[in-house]
Every structure is written in C-alpha cells, then in structure tokens.
Design a protein around this motif. Structure first.
Motif, PDB file in Angstrom:
ATOM      1  N   ASP A 110      37.936  38.370  33.130  1.00 20.08           N
ATOM      2  CA  ASP A 110      38.877  37.419  33.748  1.00 20.08           C
ATOM      3  C   ASP A 110      39.461  37.979  35.039  1.00 20.08           C
ATOM      4  OD1 ASP A 110      38.587  35.502  31.782  1.00 20.08           O
ATOM      5  OD2 ASP A 110      40.441  36.018  30.719  1.00 20.08           O
ATOM      6  N   ASP A 142      37.276  37.923  38.093  1.00 24.04           N
ATOM      7  CA  ASP A 142      36.810  36.614  38.546  1.00 24.04           C
ATOM      8  C   ASP A 142      37.924  35.921  39.325  1.00 24.04           C
ATOM      9  OD1 ASP A 142      35.755  34.113  38.946  1.00 24.04           O
ATOM     10  OD2 ASP A 142      35.152  33.804  36.855  1.00 24.04           O
ATOM     11  N   LYS A 145      38.035  33.232  40.876  1.00 22.84           N
ATOM     12  CA  LYS A 145      38.129  31.776  40.693  1.00 22.84           C
ATOM     13  C   LYS A 145      39.090  31.402  39.566  1.00 22.84           C
ATOM     14  CE  LYS A 145      33.707  31.294  40.155  1.00 22.84           C
ATOM     15  NZ  LYS A 145      32.357  30.695  39.920  1.00 22.84           N
ATOM     16  N   LYS A 146      39.393  32.374  38.710  1.00 24.02           N
ATOM     17  CA  LYS A 146      40.269  32.078  37.575  1.00 24.02           C
ATOM     18  C   LYS A 146      41.755  32.273  37.893  1.00 24.02           C
ATOM     19  CE  LYS A 146      36.975  32.880  33.831  1.00 24.02           C
ATOM     20  NZ  LYS A 146      36.732  33.567  32.531  1.00 24.02           N
ATOM     21  N   TYR A 147      42.065  32.874  39.035  1.00 21.71           N
ATOM     22  CA  TYR A 147      43.470  33.113  39.379  1.00 21.71           C
ATOM     23  C   TYR A 147      44.165  31.795  39.652  1.00 21.71           C
ATOM     24  CZ  TYR A 147      42.792  38.183  39.684  1.00 21.71           C
ATOM     25  OH  TYR A 147      42.548  39.498  39.392  1.00 21.71           O
ATOM     26  N   GLU A 148      45.392  31.673  39.182  1.00 19.29           N
ATOM     27  CA  GLU A 148      46.105  30.403  39.207  1.00 19.29           C
ATOM     28  C   GLU A 148      47.155  30.352  40.320  1.00 19.29           C
ATOM     29  OE1 GLU A 148      47.722  30.407  35.276  1.00 19.29           O
ATOM     30  OE2 GLU A 148      45.752  30.402  34.306  1.00 19.29           O
ATOM     31  N   LEU A 186      46.827  35.532  34.514  1.00 22.12           N
ATOM     32  CA  LEU A 186      46.139  34.948  35.663  1.00 22.12           C
ATOM     33  C   LEU A 186      47.059  34.045  36.489  1.00 22.12           C
ATOM     34  CD1 LEU A 186      42.775  34.076  33.901  1.00 22.12           C
ATOM     35  CD2 LEU A 186      43.161  35.928  35.544  1.00 22.12           C
TER      36      LEU A 186
END
Length: 371
Positions: free
Chosen positions: A319, A322, A324-327, A354
């Motif tokens: 996680d 990646d 792209k998974k950061y919020e 995240l």
C-alpha cells in the motif's frame, strides 16, 4: 542516522511512476522496551522493568541473516534503552560481520568510558542521543527523571573524548519550540556529527502530549528556519518524521535558482520525507515489523515469516509503495514522491495510514480554487 544515496523518480511528479521502489536502507530495531527513563513523548511508553517475550539472541541473529538476503542497511539498535539489553554488543558484532552499518540510539545516561569502549569495539559507528531542551529544567521535564540532562551531557562528552561519532536528536513540541534555536546552538557547540529533528507524532505516551504538538503554521515556520541553517553550521542537518521539509527544500531551492542535486544538498537530494515501508522498517521487541516505530500497523512477525517475505509481500508495505492509493491532497500533490506526508500522523488522526497528512498547509495546484 546518515544513509547512502539511492535513485528515485522525479521529485515533483508522481506521473513518473505510481510505484515507489522498495530499497531497504534503514532498519530500526527495538531490542528491548526496558528503559531507565520515562519520557513524556515516548513512542513505546517504555518503563524501567523487564518485558516478556522479547526476541532472543538466537532469533535476532537469524533475523539478521534474513535481512542480509535483502540488503546491507544501516541498523539502528534502539529501545527503550538498548544498553539494558545484555547481549547488545554481541548483536552489534554479529551485524557488523554482516556488513551492516551498526548504530545505536541511547539516552546517554548509562554511558561510561568502559561502555563507550565496548561500543567502539563492537563495530557501532555512531550513536544518537536526544536533547529536548537547552538546559536541565526543560530537558528533565521531558525525560521525567531529574539529572537526565546532565547525564546525557556526560555521555556526550565521553563519546566525544573517545572519538565515537554522535548525533543529537530533538523532538519538537509546544514545550520547547521557542527554545529550539538555543538547543541547536548547544548541539553545534558539543561537536555533534549531525542534528536530527523529529516532529511529535501523538502515540504511545506522546498521546498525552497531543495538545502540545505544534500546529501546521508553526510546523511550516520551523522547517523553513531549519532549512536556513544549511551551510551555517559544520554538521549534517536532517528532518525526520517531518516529511514536509523535502517539499519546502524544493520550493526554496526553486525560488533561489538552485539545483536539487547531491553536490548541493547532499543526501537530502536523494531521500524522501516518509520512508516507512519503502526504505525503512521497524522491528519491535516482539518481532513485529512495522513501516516505522510511530505507525503501529502490523506488517508481519519475523517469528512466523521470514524478513524477506514480509518486506516484499506485506499488503501494508505494498500500500505504502503505491502512490495511487494515497488519499486526499497527498494523493493529488506534485510533491508526493519527495514528501509523502507523515503516514503515522495520518493514521493517528484518521485511522487510515493512506489519508492525507493533517499538519500540512500546502495546497496542491490541482485543488486550488476548489471548496
């Protein structure tokens, strides 16, 4: 502790690849939770008592064998107080034989000339000692033990006299923020190799200091001041648990027309703000692997699975690698590769590691003008 350069993608753009490369450089190993102090901000809420279930000498050596199959990182022997672990020098020698760069984080109060000599003989190359005040009153209030400041200074002098390299770590809170320039002056005067600053993450006993954590504006101001000390002092400066610094460094360098390269900025040019799960891992006294000591999320236990398996396959680490998974705004920020936000602070604030960093003033261009 100082680390070695490694390649990363372009620091301003997540578009150069949505995955961070796993490149193990640092292992912080909590050999014991026992400690002779009771610091108010302690991540481990350590106490001066034995802790059951700590990894045995044989288990530690096996894990070092497994780490060597992945990399030859810097290993920070920490705690608690690692000098309370009877086999600490045996383990240091074993790691040194594996070509790890062995270091130790100690509070300094237990150092004697004989122990300093053992540290050197075991192959430990640097120690870190914390100073959270410029005088006894403020430091001892932080450490909750009278005499801790004088004990740390005695330990520092013993290290200096013996030629043992030492760095000073400082955790910044409301209680010492105004004193920080004087702490920094003291660090320089002591002849330290480096000054590393830590922004309080409210967990462990530090939860009780949550109201003492500095706000976003002070956070930003402090890191700008720290940036301005570069080149003014003859020691390495590093912001740890303060990932915004790597965004600020790039913003300031661009304003000054300076290149972010190794020649100009040294290791700061090739490192990242939050290293948890990408270049850094924490091993607890019970064998639990975490992205860092402040992010208490279980990635796997070395008693049940190999170090390599956990490092390479843990969903937690996957996680964090990646982008792209950061919020929130972290996921939309052009500095995500160089900063990344403090994942531990995000987790303590929201329950998601995240989530966006809660103490960041910066607003990415993609979000400006939106409500």
């Amino acid at each position: 502790m100082q680390s070695h350069p490694h390649k990363m993608g372009h620091p301003h753009c997540a578009g150069t690849g949505s995955k961070l490369e796993a490149n193990l450089r640092l292992v912080a190993w909590e050999l014991t939770r026992s400690c002779n102090l009771a610091c108010v901000h302690c991540r481990a809420a350590a106490q001066d008592r034995p802790y059951e279930g700590e990894l045995t000498t044989a288990e530690c050596m096996r894990v070092m064998d497994e780490i060597a199959q992945v990399a030859r990182p810097i290993v920070i022997l920490t705690g608690g107080e690692p000098l309370l672990r009877p086999d600490v020098f045996e383990l240091a020698r074993y790691g040194n034989a594996k070509n790890f760069r062995m270091t130790m984080a100690t509070n300094g109060t237990l150092l004697t000339p004989e122990i300093v000599r053992e540290i050197l003989d075991s192959g430990i190359q640097r120690i870190s000692i914390s100073l959270d005040g410029a005088a006894a009153g403020s430091h001892d209030a932080f450490r909750m033990v009278p005499g801790a400041f004088e004990g740390a200074l005695r330990g520092i002098e013993m290290a200096r006299s013996a030629g043992l390299a030492f760095q000073i770590n400082t955790t910044i809170t409301h209680a010492n923020i105004e004193e920080f320039p004087r702490i920094h002056e003291l660090v320089v005067s002591l002849g330290a190799a480096a000054h590393h600053i830590f922004m309080l993450v409210p967990m462990g006993r530090g939860k009780e200091l949550e109201e003492g954590a500095i706000g976003a504006e002070q956070y930003e101001k402090t890191l700008h001041w720290f940036y301005e000390q570069k080149g003014k002092v003859p020691l390495q400066l590093k912001a740890t648990c303060a990932p915004h610094y790597y965004r600020i460094m790039r913003q300031r360098a661009r304003e000054e027309g300076r290149q972010i390269d190794f020649e100009t900025f040294g290791l700061d040019a090739v490192t990242r703000g939050c290293l948890g799960g990408t270049s850094f891992v924490f091993i607890s006294h019970l064998g639990r692997m975490q992205p860092c000591g402040y992010l208490e999320v279980d990635a796997g236990n070395v008693r049940q699975r190999s170090f390599r398996e956990i490092w390479e396959t843990s969903p937690v680490f996957q996680d964090l690698r990646d982008l792209k998974k950061y919020e929130g705004k972290c996921g939309r920020c052009e500095y995500i590769r160089s900063c990344g936000g403090c994942r531990a602070r995000a987790y303590e604030s929201t329950g998601s590691y995240l989530a966006e960093e809660p103490l960041c003033l910066y607003r990415p261009p993609s979000m400006r003008g939106s409500c």
